[in-house]
Motif scaffolding. Structure first.
Motif, PDB file in Angstrom:
ATOM      1  N   ALA A 113       0.857  -1.187   0.000  1.00 18.79           N
ATOM      2  CA  ALA A 113       0.000   0.000   0.000  1.00 18.79           C
ATOM      3  C   ALA A 113       0.892   1.236   0.000  1.00 18.79           C
ATOM      4  CB  ALA A 113      -0.919   0.011   1.217  1.00 18.79           C
ATOM      5  N   VAL A 114       0.552   2.190  -0.866  1.00 19.78           N
ATOM      6  CA  VAL A 114       1.356   3.395  -1.052  1.00 19.78           C
ATOM      7  C   VAL A 114       0.529   4.621  -0.669  1.00 19.78           C
ATOM      8  CG1 VAL A 114       2.704   4.749  -2.691  1.00 19.78           C
ATOM      9  CG2 VAL A 114       2.547   2.265  -2.965  1.00 19.78           C
ATOM     10  N   PHE A 115       1.125   5.522   0.099  1.00 15.06           N
ATOM     11  CA  PHE A 115       0.466   6.765   0.491  1.00 15.06           C
ATOM     12  C   PHE A 115       1.129   7.958  -0.188  1.00 15.06           C
ATOM     13  CE2 PHE A 115      -0.155   4.387   4.658  1.00 15.06           C
ATOM     14  CZ  PHE A 115      -1.487   4.097   4.414  1.00 15.06           C
ATOM     15  N   CYS A 116       0.360   9.034  -0.349  1.00 16.20           N
ATOM     16  CA  CYS A 116       0.914  10.328  -0.734  1.00 16.20           C
ATOM     17  C   CYS A 116       0.446  11.360   0.286  1.00 16.20           C
ATOM     18  CB  CYS A 116       0.464  10.726  -2.134  1.00 16.20           C
ATOM     19  SG  CYS A 116       1.128  12.323  -2.691  1.00 16.20           S
ATOM     20  N   LEU A 117       1.362  12.172   0.763  1.00 17.87           N
ATOM     21  CA  LEU A 117       1.038  13.177   1.773  1.00 17.87           C
ATOM     22  C   LEU A 117       0.532  14.463   1.127  1.00 17.87           C
ATOM     23  CD1 LEU A 117       4.077  12.854   4.218  1.00 17.87           C
ATOM     24  CD2 LEU A 117       1.872  11.678   4.322  1.00 17.87           C
ATOM     25  N   ARG A 118      -0.419  15.105   1.781  1.00 18.18           N
ATOM     26  CA  ARG A 118      -0.876  16.433   1.353  1.00 18.18           C
ATOM     27  C   ARG A 118      -0.315  17.524   2.249  1.00 18.18           C
ATOM     28  NH1 ARG A 118      -4.820  18.647   4.385  1.00 18.18           N
ATOM     29  NH2 ARG A 118      -5.950  17.325   5.862  1.00 18.18           N
ATOM     30  N   ALA A 119       0.288  17.103   3.372  1.00 21.40           N
ATOM     31  CA  ALA A 119       0.884  18.060   4.306  1.00 21.40           C
ATOM     32  C   ALA A 119       1.962  17.350   5.109  1.00 21.40           C
ATOM     33  CB  ALA A 119      -0.171  18.637   5.243  1.00 21.40           C
ATOM     34  N   SER A 120       2.897  18.131   5.624  1.00 17.79           N
ATOM     35  CA  SER A 120       3.926  17.573   6.499  1.00 17.79           C
ATOM     36  C   SER A 120       3.329  17.307   7.870  1.00 17.79           C
ATOM     37  CB  SER A 120       5.091  18.552   6.621  1.00 17.79           C
ATOM     38  OG  SER A 120       6.087  18.055   7.477  1.00 17.79           O
ATOM     39  N   PRO A 121       3.518  16.103   8.419  1.00 13.97           N
ATOM     40  CA  PRO A 121       2.946  15.810   9.743  1.00 13.97           C
ATOM     41  C   PRO A 121       3.599  16.654  10.833  1.00 13.97           C
ATOM     42  CG  PRO A 121       3.577  13.797   8.572  1.00 13.97           C
ATOM     43  CD  PRO A 121       4.173  14.935   7.824  1.00 13.97           C
ATOM     44  N   PRO A 122       2.868  16.922  11.908  1.00 12.92           N
ATOM     45  CA  PRO A 122       3.468  17.642  13.041  1.00 12.92           C
ATOM     46  C   PRO A 122       4.509  16.776  13.740  1.00 12.92           C
ATOM     47  CG  PRO A 122       1.287  16.852  13.622  1.00 12.92           C
ATOM     48  CD  PRO A 122       1.461  16.576  12.154  1.00 12.92           C
ATOM     49  N   ALA A 123       5.261  17.384  14.612  1.00 14.39           N
ATOM     50  CA  ALA A 123       6.258  16.639  15.385  1.00 14.39           C
ATOM     51  C   ALA A 123       5.563  15.590  16.243  1.00 14.39           C
ATOM     52  CB  ALA A 123       7.066  17.600  16.249  1.00 14.39           C
ATOM     53  N   ARG A 174       8.160   8.804  12.884  1.00 13.51           N
ATOM     54  CA  ARG A 174       8.913   9.036  14.118  1.00 13.51           C
ATOM     55  C   ARG A 174      10.385   8.683  13.948  1.00 13.51           C
ATOM     56  NH1 ARG A 174       4.106   6.445  17.923  1.00 13.51           N
ATOM     57  NH2 ARG A 174       2.868   8.370  18.107  1.00 13.51           N
ATOM     58  N   GLU A 175      10.663   7.565  13.268  1.00 11.31           N
ATOM     59  CA  GLU A 175      12.051   7.145  13.067  1.00 11.31           C
ATOM     60  C   GLU A 175      12.815   8.132  12.195  1.00 11.31           C
ATOM     61  OE1 GLU A 175      13.843   4.340  14.268  1.00 11.31           O
ATOM     62  OE2 GLU A 175      12.153   4.505  15.670  1.00 11.31           O
ATOM     63  N   LEU A 176      12.172   8.670  11.173  1.00 14.26           N
ATOM     64  CA  LEU A 176      12.842   9.606  10.275  1.00 14.26           C
ATOM     65  C   LEU A 176      13.332  10.821  11.042  1.00 14.26           C
ATOM     66  CD1 LEU A 176      13.472  10.169   7.219  1.00 14.26           C
ATOM     67  CD2 LEU A 176      11.360  11.522   7.198  1.00 14.26           C
ATOM     68  N   ARG A 177      12.512  11.335  11.933  1.00  8.88           N
ATOM     69  CA  ARG A 177      12.892  12.530  12.682  1.00  8.88           C
ATOM     70  C   ARG A 177      13.931  12.236  13.750  1.00  8.88           C
ATOM     71  NH1 ARG A 177       6.840  14.943  12.413  1.00  8.88           N
ATOM     72  NH2 ARG A 177       7.213  16.394  10.686  1.00  8.88           N
ATOM     73  N   ASN A 178      14.136  10.980  14.070  1.00  9.25           N
ATOM     74  CA  ASN A 178      15.178  10.609  15.025  1.00  9.25           C
ATOM     75  C   ASN A 178      16.517  10.324  14.359  1.00  9.25           C
ATOM     76  OD1 ASN A 178      13.570  10.811  17.331  1.00  9.25           O
ATOM     77  ND2 ASN A 178      12.791   8.719  17.103  1.00  9.25           N
ATOM     78  N   CYS A 179      16.561  10.399  13.029  1.00 11.05           N
ATOM     79  CA  CYS A 179      17.801  10.098  12.297  1.00 11.05           C
ATOM     80  C   CYS A 179      18.539  11.393  11.995  1.00 11.05           C
ATOM     81  CB  CYS A 179      17.466   9.370  10.994  1.00 11.05           C
ATOM     82  SG  CYS A 179      18.934   8.940  10.021  1.00 11.05           S
ATOM     83  N   PRO A 180      19.743  11.576  12.525  1.00  5.97           N
ATOM     84  CA  PRO A 180      20.495  12.808  12.270  1.00  5.97           C
ATOM     85  C   PRO A 180      20.714  13.047  10.782  1.00  5.97           C
ATOM     86  CG  PRO A 180      21.515  11.547  14.040  1.00  5.97           C
ATOM     87  CD  PRO A 180      20.463  10.661  13.433  1.00  5.97           C
ATOM     88  N   GLY A 181      20.382  14.257  10.327  1.00  2.00           N
ATOM     89  CA  GLY A 181      20.625  14.632   8.945  1.00  2.00           C
ATOM     90  C   GLY A 181      19.542  14.229   7.975  1.00  2.00           C
ATOM     91  N   ALA A 182      18.528  13.488   8.413  1.00  2.00           N
ATOM     92  CA  ALA A 182      17.472  13.055   7.510  1.00  2.00           C
ATOM     93  C   ALA A 182      16.525  14.212   7.216  1.00  2.00           C
ATOM     94  CB  ALA A 182      16.708  11.887   8.105  1.00  2.00           C
ATOM     95  N   PRO A 183      16.067  14.352   5.975  1.00  2.00           N
ATOM     96  CA  PRO A 183      15.094  15.404   5.655  1.00  2.00           C
ATOM     97  C   PRO A 183      13.732  15.080   6.241  1.00  2.00           C
ATOM     98  CG  PRO A 183      15.459  13.997   3.761  1.00  2.00           C
ATOM     99  CD  PRO A 183      16.429  13.540   4.804  1.00  2.00           C
ATOM    100  N   ASP A 184      12.917  16.103   6.432  1.00  2.00           N
ATOM    101  CA  ASP A 184      11.590  15.903   6.995  1.00  2.00           C
ATOM    102  C   ASP A 184      10.615  15.471   5.906  1.00  2.00           C
ATOM    103  OD1 ASP A 184       9.666  15.761   8.901  1.00  2.00           O
ATOM    104  OD2 ASP A 184       9.540  17.912   9.287  1.00  2.00           O
ATOM    105  N   LEU A 185       9.517  14.882   6.320  1.00  2.00           N
ATOM    106  CA  LEU A 185       8.426  14.579   5.402  1.00  2.00           C
ATOM    107  C   LEU A 185       7.804  15.876   4.908  1.00  2.00           C
ATOM    108  CD1 LEU A 185       6.764  11.638   7.349  1.00  2.00           C
ATOM    109  CD2 LEU A 185       7.932  11.468   5.153  1.00  2.00           C
ATOM    110  N   ARG A 186       7.302  15.848   3.668  1.00  2.00           N
ATOM    111  CA  ARG A 186       6.730  17.058   3.086  1.00  2.00           C
ATOM    112  C   ARG A 186       5.534  16.697   2.212  1.00  2.00           C
ATOM    113  NH1 ARG A 186      11.483  18.288  -1.451  1.00  2.00           N
ATOM    114  NH2 ARG A 186      11.157  16.350  -2.626  1.00  2.00           N
ATOM    115  N   ALA A 187       4.712  17.689   1.918  1.00  2.00           N
ATOM    116  CA  ALA A 187       3.569  17.485   1.037  1.00  2.00           C
ATOM    117  C   ALA A 187       4.048  16.972  -0.320  1.00  2.00           C
ATOM    118  CB  ALA A 187       2.802  18.794   0.870  1.00  2.00           C
ATOM    119  N   GLY A 188       3.350  15.977  -0.855  1.00  2.00           N
ATOM    120  CA  GLY A 188       3.719  15.390  -2.138  1.00  2.00           C
ATOM    121  C   GLY A 188       4.590  14.168  -2.035  1.00  2.00           C
TER     122      GLY A 188
END
Length: 265
Positions: free
Chosen positions: A103-113, A215-229
């Protein structure tokens, strides 16, 4: 040893489909930093990051692949394929490719912290059936988790079928999770259903897998944040099946996902 391989050397193995050396000796945090360095090299040469793949969310296959939890990597414009329900994909340049229905998702907004499940649900635009083509640069698919991470989380290509707006499917996270968890997929080849998988196998359901990844992405140093699209594939519902040129496969998903087919060249 792989510890001595530079990001450029890792990228070269991806480009040439050559197998890596047998020995590895680094940990998971180091592997993610190698993968992020490879990502920067790919962006520098003109590729665009289009989202992410989450791998090994299916607990049923952890022992088989010598892992104990999910991994993640980047999806690029050069590896992302959209189709109306059937795709033709060349296998040239892939190393020991295998097929996974997801299953594949597409984001319309960046999730909050540190989002809740409900907050994450509100950030999703659409869901679609997908085939991820995965590959391994270790002989016979024998690796440890850091190998898989440094190998781009084993991502080769992502085929995305017909999307459905999440707002047309469910009005709450709990309803959406329930529908995906209850859904099954029948993976077919040569007139035979080879395996039946379940949405519940993916960390209980694909939205739970996305929450874990956010949650894991934001705990990884240097990883970009999730974004719309961002397009994010959430892990296989079955085992990963080896594929060859000339074959045609299909995945018959229950609602809310549609069927998806693929032919290999």
């Amino acid at each position: 040893m792989l510890q001595c391989m530079t990001p450029q050397a890792l990228l070269s193995h991806f480009d040439t489909a050559q197998l890596w050396p047998d020995l590895t000796d680094f940990d998971v945090p180091t592997a993610y930093q190698r993968a992020l360095a490879v990502r920067e090299l790919r962006l520098a040469r003109g590729e665009q990051a289009k989202g992410y793949k989450i791998g090994f969310t299916n607990r049923n296959i952890w022992a088989r692949y010598n892992v104990s939890g999910p991994v993640w990597g980047t999806v690029y414009d050069s590896t992302l394929i959209h189709c109306d329900g059937h795709a033709r994909v060349p296998l040239a340049g892939m190393s020991q490719p295998r097929l996974e229905p997801e299953a594949v998702f597409c984001l319309r907004a960046s999730p909050p912290a540190d989002p809740t499940l409900a907050q994450l649900f509100d950030c999703i635009d659409w869901v679609a059936p997908g085939f991820e083509l995965v590959q391994a640069h270790q002989a016979n698919w024998r690796f440890a988790a850091p190998d898989a991470i440094a190998d781009g989380a084993l991502h080769a290509k992502l085929v995305v079928g017909k999307p459905r707006l999440v707002s047309d499917i469910a009005q709450s996270a709990s309803d959406f999770c329930g529908q995906l968890a209850a859904a099954t997929v029948r993976l077919n080849h040569a007139g035979t259903t080879l395996e039946t998988g379940h949405g519940s196998a993916v960390l209980d359901d694909p939205l739970q897998a996305l929450l874990h990844f956010a949650r894991e992405l934001r705990n990884c140093p240097g990883a970009p944040d999730l974004r719309a699209g961002d397009v994010i594939t959430t892990g296989t519902w079955t085992d990963a099946w080896p594929v060859l040129a000339g074959q045609t496969w299909s995945a018959n998903f229950d609602s809310p996902l549609s069927d998806l087919g693929i032919s290999f060249e």
